[in-house]
Design an enzyme around this catalytic site. Structure first.
Site: not given
Ligand SMILES: Cc1cc2nc3c(=O)[nH]c(=O)nc-3n(C[C@H](O)[C@H](O)[C@H](O)COP(=O)(O)OP(=O)(O)OC[C@H]3O[C@@H](n4cnc5c(N)ncnc54)[C@H](O)[C@@H]3O)c2cc1C
Ligand SMILES: Cc1cc2nc3c(=O)[nH]c(=O)nc-3n(C[C@H](O)[C@H](O)[C@H](O)COP(=O)(O)O)c2cc1C
Lengths: 207, 808
Positions: B344, B636
């Site tokens: 989204g 939900r």
């Molecule tokens: C199906 C789905 C739909 C969603 N839709 C929405 C939405 O519409 N709107 C919204 O606001 N949020 C949404 N969310 C939530 C949102 O996508 C996530 O909360 C957000 O993208 C998290 O971002 P981040 O950068 O913190 O982590 P992520 O994008 O999850 O990135 C973390 C990265 O760290 C890497 N990693 C993990 N452990 C290690 C390690 N030990 N060493 C090196 N790398 C590592 C992982 O492989 C990953 O690539 C959705 C989530 C899902 C699963």
């Protein structure tokens, strides 16, 4: 009757451990089965002083005190796992508690054969003169497809396998009683100390 | 001829070692025999894989390169030594260097038997499928009473023995030559042509076309339009390349996209079969590329960032904008984490823009409800903002009646909604709501994040303002291109174009902690090598722990139960690694007991978009007995808890007209799922009940009642009051559903500068966290669209703090 069950695997998840846990609980009215792990024993390395490390000594004491032993072996590469072999080497090299001890062999494997080849090897190994266990003849309990054999609460889900195990276990109870009766007057001490020809040789021969 | 000699014991003194040494010098003119010792081989343990240890790698590499192997085995208790057995187990577990390798067995023992029984066991072991060595038959060289066999120079005394050993050895040389011929890969010839095949992908069939010449796989083309952009991209880039480079079907599947990976490999296999060749021969070929050296690597950089998801790439881009050098370390082959999966738009209050859109029915009512809230029920830190918001709302509501008015928004409304949306109480009665200072930062800087992303290169579609699923207001800024991927694509392009480094396949396992001072990270690279990165600052951006069931269960205080086999919508990489890393240096955690579930997920995959997904007014949810159990219009959380109370698995019942309102599928997909048994279809309700192993009378009764309630517009059982269609038109459908983990709100405790705090509330020097890895903002429930705002906002803040505090 007091028995011990040796889990022949050092893995965190083992269906052989589950099998012994099932037996422990299922036969609790006939015997008290104490489960022993080999996973924390050191690897055998033929130390010159021939003393048993603490863990081995503890296992050995339990075997000595028990009326009989059940070994549950996985099959790794058509034989028993190195970890189980190592435990047996320690026992044969130090305290030899298995001499004249009634032993039942069981085993579980992920495939269909139920660790048959590992069990055959284990029989031959336990039959070596340094071990000289009294292995229950002819009956064998092989559990194939072990990954799907246990329910969440630990029950063995195949009724025909449960029945087979009950028959084997009944046989083993008789075997333990008979063997211990037969051998009760034997002094095994001598055997625990006995030097085998190959050991004498290793120590410089008999001269 | 190059041979490897393995001394089959770890004992200090060994006659078998003497025997191998004798063979080494005696046969020096025929063969180069390198002797390797078992001494350092760890005890095999399938729960503690040490295949990558230097000693196992050395055995693996040397045996692979050799023309043959000689094993000299002692006899322990009528079998081989545990030390030798342990080595063979390692060499049959994740690497198989003995496969097809010519092996000669010799053995020396003190008894007259000369290790005969051990040799027999060894033959049987080497014959096991995981080892699969080519053991030379016959020619048993048994050296009994070995203490008498050697003279003081280590030479065999008996001429007869020497001659027999020579015979055995010369036979082995011939045997090895011939056996190695069998190891030359099978010739494969194709009928040349281009073959069209279809193979199952993640989102339905993948059409492929594979071009084969007489001897080679020339070209693999895949219609990728149906697969999820971002997740499967790396499959399409890497797997066909590896297949063609290595002319092999022995390629590693990509973690996180295994279904698509297998799809591509199987598709090529089908084409190979159509061209009259046996794909198994291609599967037996070696993998592409020479095995890379697993040399340890060492780097120094300004800022090291753990995780290449949205938060991590944002921090990297920001670091580059400030003229500093980032390295982003990503454990998976593909970047993007959960962010590429996001469906989204991102939330940000932009009243000037939102004003252009008319209000829609019900919105004024929502605002009236908020304005009418008793200020006493608002936590004190939010109360001043609430009172100001109430003035704004009252002014708007008196100026505008529901009809013809414009869409209202303000930073304050966004802040209060984030707060109200996140307020929850757990099973132990603990209340939680978003931490005021963090929520303020989020809502104050949201719009700035949208503009920053636009500058980086994300194109937003300004023609529409949407309400993300699970949000409570229309303030979604939607990228013009496919949502989650649009952010990741723009950010990674920016990072790469400006000289930032992204290392994939590299799993961060610990922080460098020198006397309580964080100085970088340690990771494991693709080939098991150790990667050390020294940096002035570390940013944890590794996402939440939605794919780590153990951890969810460990901390859960909100759900009555989390099943052991619960599925997740998350990437399998999201296992809470950053939280553990933080804890290793004393970080405090916040709100860990609260996780978000998607109630209507696929019971096998956690996927949201399988089966028939229809609007909630058309949901008819029944439990495994065929009874309704909840108001389908519930939140939900309500749906999830009701499902848990009913054993997890439940069904969405639909008829042919309800089916037509599904927004996620096509007739082709529906037919496929029915055939695969993941969706049920029947001409009668009773028949459907039978397929679901329910009592037909119960399901029929449920449907009759539901239809009656729909007519009346009111459901006296569960209070559903919004209905659209009834269940009456055959064929009937049942979509199996189960709650799946969607988001984890808890995580590392941070402050407004994205510092990670310790249990005393103090800043942990040079350690920062941003994104789902951090807690405190979303509290008990994250609003749809708020995560994206969070990661792009706090990702920038983390880099900014790191640079200003550690690099000036
Ligand atoms: C199906 C789905 C739909 C969603 N839709 C929405 C939405 O519409 N709107 C919204 O606001 N949020 C949404 N969310 C939530 C949102 O996508 C996530 O909360 C957000 O993208 C998290 O971002 P981040 O950068 O913190 O982590 P992520 O994008 O999850 O990135 C973390 C990265 O760290 C890497 N990693 C993990 N452990 C290690 C390690 N030990 N060493 C090196 N790398 C590592 C992982 O492989 C990953 O690539 C959705 C989530 C899902 C699963
Ligand atoms: C190195 C290795 C070799 C294996 N070899 C065999 C084998 O030869 N035969 C077999 O049935 N299972 C083999 N297995 C699979 C199982 O580990 C084995 O079936 C085992 O008996 C299962 O028991 P467990 O659940 O107690 O580990 C092997 C596993 C490993 C790790």
């Amino acid at each position: 009757m007091k028995l011990i069950g040796i889990v022949g695997s050092n893995a965190t998840n083992s269906t052989n451990r589950q099998l012994l846990q099932f037996m422990q609980q299922h036969f609790s009215d006939q015997a008290e089965i104490d489960l022993c792990e080999i996973k924390d024993l050191p690897a055998f390395n033929e130390p010159a002083d021939k003393t048993a490390p603490t863990g081995v000594q503890l296992l050995s004491d339990k075997i000595m005190a028990a009326d009989g032993v059940i070994v549950s072996t996985p099959e790794y590469d058509h034989s028993i796992p190195a970890a189980l072999k190592s435990a047996i080497e320690w026992l044969s090299y130090t305290t030899r508690p298995l001499i004249d001890k009634p032993v039942m062999i069981v085993g579980a494997s992920h495939g269909s054969l139920g660790s048959s080849r590992a069990q055959a090897h284990l029989r031959q190994i336990l039959d070596a003169p340094e071990l000289k266990a009294r292995i229950m003849p002819s009956d064998e309990f092989l559990l194939g497809h072990s990954l799907t054999a246990f329910a969440e609460d630990g029950q063995l889900i195949y009724p025909e396998k449960v029945q087979e195990l009950e028959e084997c276990f009944a046989e083993f109870v008789d075997f333990v009683t008979l063997t211990n009766e037969l051998l009760k007057n034997r002094h095994v001490n001598a055997e625990h100390q006995r030097q085998f020809s190959w050991e004498l040789d290793a120590n410089g021969g008999q001269n | 001829m190059k041979l490897i000699g393995i001394v089959g014991t770890n004992a200090n003194f060994s006659y078998n070692r003497l025997l191998l040494k004798y063979m080494q010098q005696h046969f020096a003119k025929d063969a180069e025999i390198e002797i390797i010792e078992l001494t350092d081989v760890p005890m095999f343990n399938e729960s503690d894989d040490q295949t990558n240890s230097p000693i196992i790698q050395a055995f693996n590499d040397k045996i692979t390169a050799a023309d043959g192997v000689i094993i000299a085995t002692p006899e322990h208790n009528h079998s081989i030594s545990s030390a030798l057995k342990s080595l063979l187990e390692w060499l049959s577990f994740n690497v198989h260097p003995l496969d097809g390798k010519p092996v000669m067995i010799v053995g020396a023992s003190l008894s007259s038997q000369g290790s005969s029984r051990a040799q027999l066991h060894l033959r049987q072991i080497l014959d096991a499928p995981g080892v699969n060595a080519a053991v030379m038959p016959g020619n048993e060289f048994l050296l009994g009473s070995v203490q008498l066999a050697f003279d003081d120079e280590g030479n065999l005394r008996e001429q007869g023995t020497i001659e027999f050993l020579e015979t055995c050895f010369s036979r082995f040389q011939r045997f090895a030559k011939i056996s190695n011929l069998l190891n030359i890969p099978e010739e494969v010839t194709f009928t040349p042509g281009t073959f069209a095949v279809t193979t199952p992908g993640h989102n339905g069939d993948l059409p492929m076309s594979v071009t084969l010449s007489k001897k080679r796989i020339e070209k693999i083309e895949i219609d990728t339009s149906k697969e999820t952009e971002g997740i499967a991209d790396v499959v399409f880039a890497r797997i066909p390349q590896e297949i063609i480079d290595g002319q092999t079907l022995n390629v590693d599947v990509i973690s996180g996209a295994s279904v698509t990976s297998h799809g591509v490999i199987d598709g090529v296999a089908q084409a190979v079969k159509m061209a009259g060749a046996n794909p198994d021969y291609l599967r037996q070929r070696p993998k592409a590329g020479t095995p890379q050296a697993n040399q340890d690597e060492d780097y120094t950089t300004d800022v090291v960032i753990v995780g290449a998801g949205g938060a991590g790439l944002t921090a990297a881009a920001k670091t580059l904008q400030e003229g500093k050098k980032p390295i982003v370390v990503e454990k998976f082959p593909a970047i993007g984490g959960n962010t590429v999966r996001a469906g989204g738009p991102m939330n940000a209050a932009d009243p000037e823009w939102q004003k252009q859109f008319p209000a829609i029915a019900g919105e004024a009512h929502t605002l009236q409800e908020i304005a009418a809230m008793d200020p006493e029920t608002i936590d004190t830190e939010y109360r001043p903002d609430f009172l100001k918001l109430r003035e704004q709302l009252e002014a708007y509501l008196t100026e505008n009646d529901d009809q013809g008015s414009y869409l209202f928004d303000s930073t304050l409304l966004y802040r209060i909604q984030t707060y109200l949306g996140g307020k929850r109480t757990d099973l132990q009665g603990n209340e939680i709501h978003g931490q005021y200072d963090l929520v303020k930062i989020l809502t104050d800087h949201a719009l700035e994040s949208v503009k920053w992303l636009a500058d980086i290169g994300v194109e937003f579609d300004q023609s529409e303002v949407t309400m993300p699923v699970g949000a409570i207001w229309r303030r979604g800024h939607k990228p013009a291109k496919s949502v989650g991927y649009a952010y990741i694509e723009a950010l990674s392009d920016y990072v790469k174009a400006n000289g930032g480094q992204i290392m994939t396949d590299t799993d961060v396992t610990s922080l460098i902690d020198e006397d309580g001072q964080v100085r970088g990270i340690i990771a494991t690279g693709a080939n098991g090598q150790k990667v050390t990165i020294h940096a002035a600052a570390v940013v944890l951006a590794s996402g939440g722990f939605g794919a780590n069931t153990k951890m969810l269960k460990q901390y859960n205080t909100y759900w009555t139960e989390i099943a052991d086999d619960i599925k997740t919508s998350n990437s399998p990489a999201i296992t809470g690694d950053g939280i553990r890393l933080g804890q290793s240096v004393g970080a405090d955690l916040v709100g860990m007991g609260f996780s978000q579930m998607m109630p209507v997920s696929d019971p096998d995959t956690g996927d949201l978009f399988t089966g028939l997904q229809v609007p909630p007014q058309n949901f008819v949810m029944v439990n495994q007995q065929g009874r309704r159990f909840v108001n389908e219009y519930g939140s939900r959380d309500q749906l999830t808890q009701a499902a848990i109370d009913n054993g997890g698995l439940f069904y969405l019942i639909a008829d042919d007209r309800i089916k037509a309102t599904a927004y996620n599928t096509s007739q082709e997909k529906i037919d496929q799922q029915v055939a695969a048994g993941t969706l049920y279809r029947d001409d009668t309700i009773a028949g459907l009940a039978q397929q679901l192993k329910m009592d037909p009378a119960v399901l029929e009764d449920t449907v009759t009642k539901y239809n009656r309630y729909a007519d009346a517009g009111l459901d006296p059982e569960f209070g559903k009051d919004v209905f659209d269609l009834k269940v009456e038109q055959a064929p009937f459908y049942a979509t199996p559903r189960k709650p799946a983990v969607h988001h984890t709100m808890g995580g590392l405790k941070i402050d407004t500068k994205a510092h990670v705090l310790n249990e005393q509330g103090q800043v942990i020097n040079v350690l920062y966290a941003a994104g789902e890895v951090a807690g405190g903002i979303h509290a008990g429930n994250r609003l749809g669209g708020n995560s994206l705002t969070d990661i792009f906002t706090f990702g920038r803040i983390a880099a900014d703090s790191a640079i200003h505090e550690c690099l000036k």
